[in-house]
Write an enzyme that holds these catalytic residues in place. Structure first.
Site, mmCIF file in Angstrom:
data_model
loop_
_atom_site.group_PDB
_atom_site.id
_atom_site.type_symbol
_atom_site.label_atom_id
_atom_site.label_comp_id
_atom_site.label_asym_id
_atom_site.label_seq_id
_atom_site.Cartn_x
_atom_site.Cartn_y
_atom_site.Cartn_z
ATOM 1 N N ASP A 174 61.052 72.055 64.300
ATOM 2 C CA ASP A 174 61.088 72.498 62.898
ATOM 3 C C ASP A 174 59.761 73.158 62.505
ATOM 4 O O ASP A 174 59.670 73.777 61.449
ATOM 5 C CB ASP A 174 61.313 71.296 61.970
ATOM 6 C CG ASP A 174 62.756 71.206 61.492
ATOM 7 O OD1 ASP A 174 63.465 72.227 61.554
ATOM 8 O OD2 ASP A 174 63.157 70.113 61.047
ATOM 9 N N LYS B 280 74.434 71.196 63.313
ATOM 10 C CA LYS B 280 73.434 71.338 64.383
ATOM 11 C C LYS B 280 73.998 70.813 65.696
ATOM 12 O O LYS B 280 73.815 71.417 66.760
ATOM 13 C CB LYS B 280 72.146 70.595 63.991
ATOM 14 C CG LYS B 280 71.372 71.339 62.920
ATOM 15 C CD LYS B 280 70.283 70.534 62.256
ATOM 16 C CE LYS B 280 69.718 71.326 61.070
ATOM 17 N NZ LYS B 280 68.778 70.589 60.251
ATOM 18 N N GLN C 53 65.880 64.964 59.930
ATOM 19 C CA GLN C 53 66.488 65.665 58.797
ATOM 20 C C GLN C 53 65.818 65.250 57.487
ATOM 21 O O GLN C 53 65.751 64.065 57.162
ATOM 22 C CB GLN C 53 67.997 65.362 58.762
ATOM 23 C CG GLN C 53 68.763 66.145 57.734
ATOM 24 C CD GLN C 53 68.806 67.651 58.040
ATOM 25 O OE1 GLN C 53 69.058 68.059 59.160
ATOM 26 N NE2 GLN C 53 68.547 68.460 57.032
#
Ligand code: NAP
Length: 282
Positions: free
Chosen positions: A118, A51, A95
């Site tokens: 997200d 990322k 994460q």
């Protein structure tokens, strides 16, 4: 049969995002993503590194916050509070999975919905449900982008999604429904799964089991999207028996090189969207 090439589609999405980031920069507006990693999970470390690299390639500012395995929910919430109020940060990603001692739900709920790239926050999940959304979880968003890229019609088609996770299956079903697909969502309690999947014009498998979708579960000419990321004898493979299913499908995604590359590309796009929204740019 045509292969849906996730590498090409993701490259196109990234290039478009890169140009828009550049344009914003010329107006004095930056795009920034904060990625939080708790603990030492090797797979998570790789995802976070990928990322970061994608951000660098696209001119997106990336900040990494590495917390030890022993970090508490309170410490994580304090960090999120700082990032929620930091103007240079447009997107925040924590994460997953988090270590067991951390309350994942509380953490997800703490991220400001405007920065939730997200799309896991209940407010964003609800907005997906009513079809009025800015962010969609990156994997289903990437699948929709691939279908669009290949001009695959969804309206009126029979769509079957195997899997009902909050990250993939459920939002995937909802997006197909918004595009006027007739959608069935299957899961581990579905009876006669093959009878259902055999009716699908568009079949999405998000199960996480190698060699799960066999040719006798697939209709001739179906579009087959394989979300699975499984290891078999150390080799990455999807849920679909590619060799036999590709003989029946009209379009199919390979693993690797299908859905996988789209996920990061859509994260970059979501971060750009976040910056545009926060800076009142249409
Ligand atoms: P998950 O949370 O484990 O969900 C798996 C789903 O499959 C569940 O809904 C489960 O049903 C269903 N399932 C399990 N066994 C089944 C069976 N025998 N018949 C029918 N349905 C069955 O997994 P996930 O997070 O959605 O991920 C799914 C896969 O996609 C994994 O391989 C993951 O690594 C991969 N993935 C890939 C990407 C990417 O970027 N390519 C991103 C995310 C995930 P129940 O709900 O009844 O248990």
């Amino acid at each position: 049969m045509k292969i849906i090439d996730g590498k090409s589609v993701s490259a196109a999405v990234k290039e478009e995002t890169k140009q828009e980031v550049k344009e914003l920069k010329s107006k004095g507006i930056s795009v920034g993503l904060a990625v939080i990693l708790v603990g030492e999970d090797p797979a998570s470390k790789i995802y976070v590194a990928n990322k970061k690299k994608a951000c660098e390639d696209l001119g997106i500012i990336s900040e990494e916050y590495l917390l030890p395995e022993t970090a508490t929910t309170k410490e994580l919430l304090e960090l999120i509070d700082v990032l929620n109020n930091e103007k240079s940060i447009n997107g925040i990603l924590c994460q997953l999975p988090l270590p067991n001692n951390i309350d994942e739900k509380t953490v997800i709920n703490a991220i400001s919905p405007e920065k939730d790239v997200d799309a896991f926050h209940p407010s964003n999940v609800g907005r997906i449900m009513i079809g009025d959304y800015d962010f969609v979880p990156c994997t289903p968003a990437g699948i929709m982008e691939m279908l669009k890229y290949y001009n695959i019609e969804i309206s009126g088609k029979t769509c079957v999604v195997i899997g009902r996770s909050n990250i993939v299956g459920k939002p995937m079903s909802m997006l197909l429904l918004h595009q006027n697909g007739t959608v069935t969502t299957c899961h581990s309690r579905t009876k006669d799964l093959a009878e259902v999947t055999k009716k699908a014009d568009i079949l999405v498998s998000a199960v996480g089991k190698a060699n799960f979708v066999k040719a006798d579960m697939v209709k001739d000419g179906a579009v087959v999207i394989d979300v699975g990321m499984n290891r078999e004898n150390g080799k990455l493979c999807g849920d679909v028996c590619f060799e036999e299913v590709s003989e029946k499908a009209s379009y199919i995604t390979p693993v690797p090189g299908g859905v996988g590359p789209m996920t990061i590309a859509m994260l970059m796009k979501n971060t750009l969207t976040a910056s545009k929204k926060q800076n009142n740019i249409k």
